[in-house]
Design an enzyme around this catalytic site. Structure first.
Site, PDB file in Angstrom:
ATOM      1  N   LYS A  17     -10.702  -6.891   4.119  1.00  0.00           N
ATOM      2  CA  LYS A  17     -10.657  -6.363   5.499  1.00  0.00           C
ATOM      3  C   LYS A  17     -12.058  -6.140   6.058  1.00  0.00           C
ATOM      4  O   LYS A  17     -12.336  -6.502   7.192  1.00  0.00           O
ATOM      5  CB  LYS A  17      -9.866  -5.044   5.556  1.00  0.00           C
ATOM      6  CG  LYS A  17      -8.382  -5.215   5.293  1.00  0.00           C
ATOM      7  CD  LYS A  17      -7.618  -3.934   5.512  1.00  0.00           C
ATOM      8  CE  LYS A  17      -8.001  -2.842   4.529  1.00  0.00           C
ATOM      9  NZ  LYS A  17      -7.708  -3.168   3.127  1.00  0.00           N
ATOM     10  N   ASP A 128      -3.410   0.003   1.932  1.00  0.00           N
ATOM     11  CA  ASP A 128      -2.006  -0.010   2.330  1.00  0.00           C
ATOM     12  C   ASP A 128      -1.683   1.287   3.066  1.00  0.00           C
ATOM     13  O   ASP A 128      -2.389   2.267   2.922  1.00  0.00           O
ATOM     14  CB  ASP A 128      -1.108  -0.052   1.102  1.00  0.00           C
ATOM     15  CG  ASP A 128      -1.606  -1.033   0.058  1.00  0.00           C
ATOM     16  OD1 ASP A 128      -0.786  -1.742  -0.476  1.00  0.00           O
ATOM     17  OD2 ASP A 128      -2.832  -1.060  -0.225  1.00  0.00           O
TER      18      ASP A 128
END
Ligand code: SF4
Length: 264
Positions: A17, A128
């Protein structure tokens, strides 16, 4: 004047990311957009490749030291003027990361008036969705587009599918899926199918290239260090796709059995 885009990139921890966020930030800055990247991961390394490998102090660390914080302490200019901010994390073992993000961003908004002039703000959020804390930036209306980064492997897709569930639960639409390749067989096909079946679309397929790791190790984005590499072109296309994307859908998570079938 274009509407300000405030995006968050979700995905399984370790899927890339920060690297995607910083390369997209650099590609948008190359196009002349005013960009800010806000690292919300306690690792505080979202902006490091936009700053030639330099770490900047985090807002939460400065607040803990009870320093009279000024804008220049928390907002650091990186590659082509990208404004870099790191929220930081709670003290290990105590405090709530989600709550910390909100406190830090409130402080940032008080300090940094130019935040309203940005064309693009990228929130690099932690792994997550494990609890409501991590979707705090969405809940507080700080984000207006959510993206999910995944590879074609089962576990990152499982996490992506869970994130879809989380987004639907908080009534938040998804603007697209980005594939960060791990060189899995039929990977693009798998992620494209997944994107379609949850009702969304594949924004880009980022190939696995050693140059991305090499640039990162040296403290640079690919756009800065290897602007002529093919993968730099992929980040440019992704940046363009994000800046022109107005679509969003309420994602419909798949049954686990279907997810397994897709990756077989
Ligand atoms: S898991 Fe969620 S609620 Fe718990 S400390 Fe982390 S952010 Fe806060």
């Amino acid at each position: 004047m274009m509407a300000q885009k405030r995006i968050a990139i979700y995905g399984k921890g370790g899927i890339g990311k920060s690297s995607t966020a910083s390369n997209v930030a650099a590609a948008c800055a190359d196009e002349g957009y005013k960009v800010m990247i806000i690292g919300c991961d306690p690792k505080s390394d979202s902006s490091i490749t936009l700053l030639g490998g330099k770490r900047i102090p985090t807002i939460l660390d400065l607040l803990r030291q009870k320093i009279d914080v000024k804008e220049e302490d928390i907002v650091h200019e990186g590659y082509k003027g990208v404004k870099c901010v790191e929220v930081g994390g709670p003290e290990p073992g105590i405090g709530c990361a989600g709550r910390g993000i909100i406190v830090a961003i409130q402080k940032l908004k008080q300090m940094c008036k130019s935040i309203d002039d940005m064309d693009l703000i990228i929130y690099d959020v932690p792994g997550d969705i494990v609890c409501g804390g991590f979707v705090a930036p969405i809940r507080k209306g700080l984000v207006n587009q959510a993206y999910i980064l995944t590879s074609g492997e089962y576990m990152p897709l499982y996490a992506a599918n869970n994130i879809c569930r989380g987004l639907a639960k908080i009534d938040t639409q998804l603007s697209g899926i980005i594939c960060n390749s791990r060189s899995v067989t039929r990977e693009e096909d798998i992620v494209r199918k997944f994107s379609g079946e949850i009702g969304s679309k594949l924004m880009a397929f980022i190939p696995k290239e050693q140059i991305v790791q090499d640039c990162e190790r040296d403290g640079f984005s690919v756009l800065e260090k290897a602007p002529d590499s093919p993968v730099a072109g992929v980040y440019r296309e992704l940046a363009h796709a994000i800046m022109s994307n107005e679509d969003s859908v309420m994602p419909e998570a798949l049954e686990d059995e279907r997810l397994r079938e897709l990756t077989r």
